[in-house]
Design a protein around this motif. Structure first.
Motif, PDB file in Angstrom:
ATOM      1  N   GLY A 206      -7.844   6.919  -3.127  1.00  0.00           N
ATOM      2  CA  GLY A 206      -6.678   7.085  -2.270  1.00  0.00           C
ATOM      3  C   GLY A 206      -6.375   5.802  -1.530  1.00  0.00           C
ATOM      4  N   GLY A 207      -5.098   5.556  -1.268  1.00  0.00           N
ATOM      5  CA  GLY A 207      -4.679   4.349  -0.552  1.00  0.00           C
ATOM      6  C   GLY A 207      -3.881   4.679   0.688  1.00  0.00           C
ATOM      7  N   ARG A 208      -3.089   3.697   1.126  1.00  0.00           N
ATOM      8  CA  ARG A 208      -2.317   3.874   2.361  1.00  0.00           C
ATOM      9  C   ARG A 208      -1.382   5.083   2.267  1.00  0.00           C
ATOM     10  N   SER A 233      -8.610   2.307  -1.188  1.00  0.00           N
ATOM     11  CA  SER A 233      -8.135   0.920  -1.099  1.00  0.00           C
ATOM     12  C   SER A 233      -8.590   0.355   0.238  1.00  0.00           C
ATOM     13  N   ARG A 234      -8.494  -0.955   0.356  1.00  0.00           N
ATOM     14  CA  ARG A 234      -8.888  -1.579   1.618  1.00  0.00           C
ATOM     15  C   ARG A 234      -7.987  -1.133   2.767  1.00  0.00           C
ATOM     16  N   ALA A 235      -6.712  -0.913   2.451  1.00  0.00           N
ATOM     17  CA  ALA A 235      -5.794  -0.472   3.508  1.00  0.00           C
ATOM     18  C   ALA A 235      -6.279   0.850   4.108  1.00  0.00           C
ATOM     19  N   ILE A 265      -1.635   4.105  -4.011  1.00  0.00           N
ATOM     20  CA  ILE A 265      -2.174   2.737  -4.012  1.00  0.00           C
ATOM     21  C   ILE A 265      -1.154   1.858  -4.735  1.00  0.00           C
ATOM     22  N   SER A 266      -0.778   0.726  -4.104  1.00  0.00           N
ATOM     23  CA  SER A 266       0.313  -0.076  -4.680  1.00  0.00           C
ATOM     24  C   SER A 266      -0.127  -0.887  -5.896  1.00  0.00           C
ATOM     25  N   GLY A 267      -1.420  -1.276  -5.935  1.00  0.00           N
ATOM     26  CA  GLY A 267      -1.897  -2.073  -7.076  1.00  0.00           C
ATOM     27  C   GLY A 267      -1.929  -3.554  -6.774  1.00  0.00           C
ATOM     28  N   VAL A 284      -0.589   7.830  -9.246  1.00  0.00           N
ATOM     29  CA  VAL A 284       0.435   8.684  -8.633  1.00  0.00           C
ATOM     30  C   VAL A 284       1.011   7.865  -7.487  1.00  0.00           C
ATOM     31  N   ASN A 285       2.295   7.572  -7.558  1.00  0.00           N
ATOM     32  CA  ASN A 285       2.922   6.743  -6.523  1.00  0.00           C
ATOM     33  C   ASN A 285       4.401   7.119  -6.449  1.00  0.00           C
ATOM     34  N   LYS A 286       4.929   7.198  -5.230  1.00  0.00           N
ATOM     35  CA  LYS A 286       6.328   7.642  -5.126  1.00  0.00           C
ATOM     36  C   LYS A 286       7.320   6.512  -5.392  1.00  0.00           C
ATOM     37  N   ASP A 287       6.804   5.258  -5.474  1.00  0.00           N
ATOM     38  CA  ASP A 287       7.677   4.120  -5.749  1.00  0.00           C
ATOM     39  C   ASP A 287       7.549   3.723  -7.225  1.00  0.00           C
ATOM     40  N   ALA A 288       8.613   3.948  -7.991  1.00  0.00           N
ATOM     41  CA  ALA A 288       8.571   3.658  -9.435  1.00  0.00           C
ATOM     42  C   ALA A 288       8.345   2.175  -9.710  1.00  0.00           C
ATOM     43  N   VAL A 301       5.471   9.248 -11.145  1.00  0.00           N
ATOM     44  CA  VAL A 301       6.281   8.822 -10.011  1.00  0.00           C
ATOM     45  C   VAL A 301       6.552  10.075  -9.197  1.00  0.00           C
ATOM     46  N   GLY A 302       5.919  10.154  -8.049  1.00  0.00           N
ATOM     47  CA  GLY A 302       6.083  11.358  -7.240  1.00  0.00           C
ATOM     48  C   GLY A 302       5.281  11.256  -5.962  1.00  0.00           C
ATOM     49  N   ASP A 303       5.502  12.224  -5.088  1.00  0.00           N
ATOM     50  CA  ASP A 303       4.804  12.271  -3.806  1.00  0.00           C
ATOM     51  C   ASP A 303       3.416  12.864  -4.038  1.00  0.00           C
ATOM     52  N   LEU A 304       2.403  12.126  -3.627  1.00  0.00           N
ATOM     53  CA  LEU A 304       1.037  12.597  -3.898  1.00  0.00           C
ATOM     54  C   LEU A 304       0.757  13.934  -3.230  1.00  0.00           C
TER      55      LEU A 304
HETATM   56  C1  FAD Z   1      -9.132 -11.665   0.676  1.00  0.00           C
HETATM   57  C2  FAD Z   1      -8.620 -10.282   0.458  1.00  0.00           C
HETATM   58  C3  FAD Z   1      -9.454  -9.335  -0.090  1.00  0.00           C
HETATM   59  C4  FAD Z   1      -8.993  -8.033  -0.328  1.00  0.00           C
HETATM   60  N1  FAD Z   1      -9.834  -7.114  -0.894  1.00  0.00           N
HETATM   61  C5  FAD Z   1      -9.347  -5.895  -1.197  1.00  0.00           C
HETATM   62  C6  FAD Z   1     -10.159  -4.936  -1.846  1.00  0.00           C
HETATM   63  O1  FAD Z   1     -11.339  -5.163  -2.129  1.00  0.00           O
HETATM   64  N2  FAD Z   1      -9.607  -3.735  -2.152  1.00  0.00           N
HETATM   65  C7  FAD Z   1      -8.313  -3.407  -1.855  1.00  0.00           C
HETATM   66  O2  FAD Z   1      -7.888  -2.279  -2.159  1.00  0.00           O
HETATM   67  N3  FAD Z   1      -7.534  -4.290  -1.215  1.00  0.00           N
HETATM   68  C8  FAD Z   1      -8.035  -5.515  -0.853  1.00  0.00           C
HETATM   69  N4  FAD Z   1      -7.240  -6.383  -0.190  1.00  0.00           N
HETATM   70  C9  FAD Z   1      -5.951  -5.890   0.359  1.00  0.00           C
HETATM   71  C10 FAD Z   1      -4.829  -5.846  -0.652  1.00  0.00           C
HETATM   72  O3  FAD Z   1      -4.162  -7.096  -0.676  1.00  0.00           O
HETATM   73  C11 FAD Z   1      -3.809  -4.750  -0.297  1.00  0.00           C
HETATM   74  O4  FAD Z   1      -3.353  -4.992   1.008  1.00  0.00           O
HETATM   75  C12 FAD Z   1      -4.379  -3.352  -0.360  1.00  0.00           C
HETATM   76  O5  FAD Z   1      -4.993  -3.131  -1.604  1.00  0.00           O
HETATM   77  C13 FAD Z   1      -3.224  -2.358  -0.204  1.00  0.00           C
HETATM   78  O6  FAD Z   1      -3.740  -1.069  -0.192  1.00  0.00           O
HETATM   79  P1  FAD Z   1      -2.808   0.146  -0.645  1.00  0.00           P
HETATM   80  O7  FAD Z   1      -2.375  -0.051  -2.037  1.00  0.00           O
HETATM   81  O8  FAD Z   1      -3.525   1.392  -0.290  1.00  0.00           O
HETATM   82  O9  FAD Z   1      -1.611   0.024   0.392  1.00  0.00           O
HETATM   83  P2  FAD Z   1      -0.092  -0.415   0.145  1.00  0.00           P
HETATM   84  O10 FAD Z   1      -0.016  -1.732  -0.541  1.00  0.00           O
HETATM   85  O11 FAD Z   1       0.586  -0.283   1.469  1.00  0.00           O
HETATM   86  O12 FAD Z   1       0.462   0.665  -0.873  1.00  0.00           O
HETATM   87  C14 FAD Z   1       0.601   2.008  -0.559  1.00  0.00           C
HETATM   88  C15 FAD Z   1       1.283   2.658  -1.738  1.00  0.00           C
HETATM   89  O13 FAD Z   1       1.354   4.055  -1.526  1.00  0.00           O
HETATM   90  C16 FAD Z   1       2.598   4.517  -1.999  1.00  0.00           C
HETATM   91  N5  FAD Z   1       2.868   5.757  -1.273  1.00  0.00           N
HETATM   92  C17 FAD Z   1       3.149   5.916   0.048  1.00  0.00           C
HETATM   93  N6  FAD Z   1       3.283   7.214   0.349  1.00  0.00           N
HETATM   94  C18 FAD Z   1       3.090   7.893  -0.814  1.00  0.00           C
HETATM   95  C19 FAD Z   1       3.115   9.266  -1.151  1.00  0.00           C
HETATM   96  N7  FAD Z   1       3.331  10.222  -0.229  1.00  0.00           N
HETATM   97  N8  FAD Z   1       2.901   9.615  -2.444  1.00  0.00           N
HETATM   98  C20 FAD Z   1       2.669   8.675  -3.399  1.00  0.00           C
HETATM   99  N9  FAD Z   1       2.655   7.365  -3.134  1.00  0.00           N
HETATM  100  C21 FAD Z   1       2.851   6.972  -1.842  1.00  0.00           C
HETATM  101  C22 FAD Z   1       3.579   3.406  -1.721  1.00  0.00           C
HETATM  102  O14 FAD Z   1       4.706   3.490  -2.580  1.00  0.00           O
HETATM  103  C23 FAD Z   1       2.711   2.178  -1.966  1.00  0.00           C
HETATM  104  O15 FAD Z   1       2.846   1.737  -3.313  1.00  0.00           O
HETATM  105  C24 FAD Z   1      -7.681  -7.684   0.046  1.00  0.00           C
HETATM  106  C25 FAD Z   1      -6.845  -8.652   0.604  1.00  0.00           C
HETATM  107  C26 FAD Z   1      -7.308  -9.924   0.822  1.00  0.00           C
HETATM  108  C27 FAD Z   1      -6.376 -10.949   1.405  1.00  0.00           C
END
Ligand code: FAD
Length: 320
Positions: A206-208, A233-235, A265-267, A284-288, A301-304
């Motif tokens: 799971g991510g942000r 994810s780290r976020a 997770i954005s990737g 699974v991500n709501k942003d295509a 592509v959908g709301d988790l």
């Molecule tokens: C030196 C360094 C090291 C790092 N190491 C790591 C690491 O080890 N691991 C790591 O993960 N990151 C790491 N990062 C951070 C990385 O750059 C990203 O910031 C992080 O991976 C973003 O996490 P995320 O995808 O959860 O969040 P975001 O990038 O904010 O993405 C969130 C995603 O969730 C989607 N979303 C939102 N709401 C919903 C919903 N209701 N349903 C479906 N989708 C939804 C959005 O469309 C978005 O694509 C590092 C960064 C640096 C600079």
């Protein structure tokens, strides 16, 4: 046939799956000779023989638990001196990589870390690695000395291949450095009942987008329906929604499961660095337009909050 040393990762004699995978790879390049150290070392012999070890070199001493890696390096070097192997294989854990690097330095060899495959080659074993956050796949061969190679979990199947597995006591003399860094306390992590993240065949992350620790229950339920480990994810981890020990990525853990399901997770490249060698990737991500969709095998592509509970329910219903 040339012998190949396999460093055994075990817990009180219970051999961990990545070591059994190493035996599969070792059999491609020679005859596996296992090296098992510490409490329960001799008890590993049955499982190791079942999976192809022709010999199991064991040494039990308190130093392996009481000090950091140097006693283990001393023992692996003793095995290397005794066997003169064609290669040394070590599981790609943080500890395994440190042991491999120290051994390679001592014996003047090249080292390859985080291999995801291994095959025999005319001039020595050829490792497959995934480079630059898995943007490239490289074939690598050690050009100097006896190859020391660490292999990521889930890189090979576990195969039964019964062999003699005769147990021999290894003669080890600890170096002066062996007792330099003492373990002063140990606190076992509370068990979640889920598989170890780096070894799991399925990881659900799971991510942000999960948007709060209270919502990680959705990710855990999906994971439990599949017998999976939970990643983040780290976020998500930095927000305090899930423990740091579950972070996947460049600065977290590196996973390579059969199936990786990324939710919200954005990737980002740093996340991809830790999971891109997964065999099948689902997001699974709501942003295509999310970059994670560039590397998935299946994308939703959908709301988790809509998709994940339905998926969990469907999987549970099919389990009857
Ligand atoms: C030196 C360094 C090291 C790092 N190491 C790591 C690491 O080890 N691991 C790591 O993960 N990151 C790491 N990062 C951070 C990385 O750059 C990203 O910031 C992080 O991976 C973003 O996490 P995320 O995808 O959860 O969040 P975001 O990038 O904010 O993405 C969130 C995603 O969730 C989607 N979303 C939102 N709401 C919903 C919903 N209701 N349903 C479906 N989708 C939804 C959005 O469309 C978005 O694509 C590092 C960064 C640096 C600079």
């Amino acid at each position: 046939m040339a012998e190949v040393l396999v460093y055994v990762d075990h817990v009180d004699g219970a051999v961990r799956k990545p070591t059994l995978e190493l035996l599969t790879l070792a059999r491609r390049i020679g005859e596996p000779v296992a090296v098992a150290l510490g409490a329960g070392a001799a008890a590993t012999a049955g499982a190791l023989a079942e999976h192809g070890a022709v010999k199991v070199l064991t040494h039990e001493a308190a130093e392996y638990a009481d000090y950091l890696v140097v006693p283990k390096v001393d023992a692996l070097q003793a095995a290397y001196d005794a066997v003169s192997p064609a290669a040394v294989l070590v599981p790609s854990s943080a500890e395994g990589k440190e042991i491999a690097a120290r051994l390679a330095l001592r014996i003047g060899s090249g080292v390859i870390t985080d291999a995801v495959d291994l095959e025999a080659g005319d001039e020595g074993p050829v490792a497959t690695q995934s480079a630059f956050a898995a943007s490239f796949t490289t074939k690598t061969r050690v050009a100097k000395g006896t190859p020391v190679i660490t292999v990521k979990p889930n890189s090979a199947p576990v195969e039964a291949a019964p062999a003699a597995g005769s147990v021999e006591a290894l003669d080890v003399t600890f170096s002066a450095q062996a007792t330099g860094t003492k373990v002063t306390a140990r606190t076992p992590r509370e068990s979640t009942g889920r598989p170890e993240l780096t070894e799991a065949a399925i990881v659900v992350s799971g991510g942000r987008g999960v948007n709060g620790s209270e919502n990680f229950g959705l990710i855990e339920s999906l994971a439990d329906s599949l017998g999976a480990a939970v990643g983040a994810s780290r976020a998500a981890v930095d927000a305090g929604w899930y423990p740091h020990t579950n972070q996947v990525g460049q600065t977290g853990k590196s996973v390579s499961p059969q199936l990786y399901i990324a939710n919200g997770i954005s990737g980002a490249i740093q996340h991809r660095a830790g999971m891109q060698t997964s065999k099948t990737i689902v997001a699974v991500n709501k942003d295509a337009e999310a970059p994670i969709f560039d590397l998935v095998d299946y994308g939703v592509v959908g709301d988790l909050f809509d998709v994940v509970p339905q998926l969990t329910e469907e999987i549970n219903s099919r389990k009857g």
